[in-house]
Write a protein that holds these residues in place. Sequence first.
Motif, short mmCIF file in Angstrom:
data_model
loop_
_atom_site.label_atom_id
_atom_site.label_comp_id
_atom_site.label_asym_id
_atom_site.label_seq_id
_atom_site.Cartn_x
_atom_site.Cartn_y
_atom_site.Cartn_z
N ALA A 220 0.84 -1.22 0.00
CA ALA A 220 0.00 0.00 0.00
C ALA A 220 0.87 1.26 0.00
CB ALA A 220 -0.92 -0.01 1.22
N LYS A 221 2.08 1.14 0.56
CA LYS A 221 2.97 2.30 0.64
C LYS A 221 3.66 2.60 -0.69
CE LYS A 221 3.97 2.33 5.58
NZ LYS A 221 4.89 2.02 6.67
N TYR A 222 4.09 1.54 -1.39
CA TYR A 222 5.01 1.78 -2.51
C TYR A 222 4.51 1.38 -3.89
CZ TYR A 222 8.05 2.54 1.41
OH TYR A 222 8.57 3.02 2.57
N THR B 258 10.95 15.33 9.96
CA THR B 258 10.50 14.01 10.43
C THR B 258 9.06 13.80 9.98
OG1 THR B 258 9.66 14.91 12.53
CG2 THR B 258 11.91 14.02 12.53
N ARG B 259 8.62 12.56 10.07
CA ARG B 259 7.21 12.25 9.81
C ARG B 259 6.69 11.34 10.91
NH1 ARG B 259 6.99 8.35 5.93
NH2 ARG B 259 6.15 7.00 7.53
N SER B 260 5.59 11.77 11.52
CA SER B 260 5.00 10.98 12.61
C SER B 260 3.78 10.25 12.10
CB SER B 260 4.60 11.90 13.76
OG SER B 260 5.76 12.39 14.38
N ASP B 261 3.68 8.96 12.44
CA ASP B 261 2.57 8.12 11.97
C ASP B 261 1.56 7.90 13.10
OD1 ASP B 261 4.19 7.98 9.77
OD2 ASP B 261 4.69 5.85 9.97
N PHE B 262 0.31 8.22 12.81
CA PHE B 262 -0.75 8.12 13.82
C PHE B 262 -1.87 7.22 13.36
CE2 PHE B 262 1.11 12.31 14.52
CZ PHE B 262 1.09 12.45 15.90
N LEU C 5 2.09 6.06 16.52
CA LEU C 5 2.72 4.75 16.34
C LEU C 5 4.24 4.88 16.38
CD1 LEU C 5 0.64 3.24 13.38
CD2 LEU C 5 0.42 2.73 15.81
N GLU C 6 4.75 5.91 15.70
CA GLU C 6 6.21 6.05 15.60
C GLU C 6 6.55 7.38 14.96
OE1 GLU C 6 8.33 4.17 12.54
OE2 GLU C 6 6.71 4.30 11.10
N ILE C 7 7.84 7.75 15.10
CA ILE C 7 8.33 8.94 14.39
C ILE C 7 9.49 8.49 13.50
CG2 ILE C 7 9.70 9.63 16.41
CD1 ILE C 7 9.14 12.55 15.58
N ASN C 8 9.46 8.93 12.25
CA ASN C 8 10.49 8.55 11.27
C ASN C 8 11.45 9.70 11.08
OD1 ASN C 8 9.27 5.92 10.15
ND2 ASN C 8 7.57 7.37 10.09
N THR C 9 12.74 9.44 11.34
CA THR C 9 13.71 10.54 11.21
C THR C 9 14.22 10.70 9.77
OG1 THR C 9 15.40 9.00 11.99
CG2 THR C 9 14.50 10.57 13.60
#
Length: 304
Positions: free
Chosen positions: A209-211, A250-254, A264-268
Amino acid sequence: MKNMILVLMGGMSVEKEISILSGKACIKALRKKKYKVKVLDPKGNFINEIRKIKPKIVFNALHGRFGEDGYIQSILESEKIKYTHSGVLASSIAIDKEISKKIFINKKINTPKFFVYNYNNSLNIYTLIKKSKINFPIVIKPINEGSSIGVYICTKKNLNKNLEKLKKYNRILVEKYIPGREIQVAVMNNKALGAIELKPKRKFYDYCAKYSSKAKTKHIMPAPLESKKYKEVLRIARKAHLSLGCQGITRSDFRYYKNKFFLLEINTQPGMTNLSLVPEIAAYKGIKFENLVEWMVKDAGYDR
Ligand SMILES: Nc1ncnc2c1ncn2[C@@H]1O[C@H](COP(=O)(O)OP(=O)(O)O)[C@@H](O)[C@H]1O
Ligand SMILES: [Mg+2]
């Protein structure tokens, strides 16, 4: 004359293909902005290669382990080369979902209930699930992987089968499954940039679904939330970014369920491919891809 930029892409993680896509898009943008670009896939004896190239700035387009987890950052620190994105400590904390979630909880940022399961030392997983009141369905995932690799939504019935698949990790995260909506927020220069909603056609926002453009995940920018809630998720993402000491972008996933956001997490080192979300959020704010990439290069530094 603009600086020469060394782009690191590829690498040794399971996300190397995605890193190559991110890297290629960023190389194109840097060339458009008239930077001289060199490229290196950091494998084997790559420190010697870096020393030969002698860059002042590295654009780090690596994802996942070794590229996003503080390892490469510490090498660049010791070589006295400036690099994009977060520093050593923030990178190593953010990639570790156990440690980062503990920090979120400490900072009163809502994150799904969880525990760490150790294949060798833990009690029976069903007992632990019951004790922690997590209830099925649950999510199991590696502690420090990305791109939804190894993320399984499990029922009581298929848990054992899925557990087998993650055995090589030794320790994994067992998390409460949060139904509801998928919201992601970009933070740039310590300010929240915007929130996007993803509507996967698949069971969840998995690797495909992402790529895969064929999987047709619908992107809705800006996320259709009432104004108060939109501002709230932006505020939480900024707080998460600051609480881990992140830098650059960064991108934070909720997950969003019953009026509550669950981080859920933070992507650096968020993806920079043509299906990636940070570039889409930036574009909505009027920041063209090549300007975003140039900003990242200008923002590059040492651990700050
Ligand atoms: N606790 C959860 N509840 C519901 N969905 C989840 C949960 N954890 C993960 N997911 C789904 O899996 C995707 C990837 O999980 P995430 O924790 O962001 O790991 P990754 O680092 O692989 O992106 C999420 O975007 C979401 O769709
Ligand atoms: Mg994620």
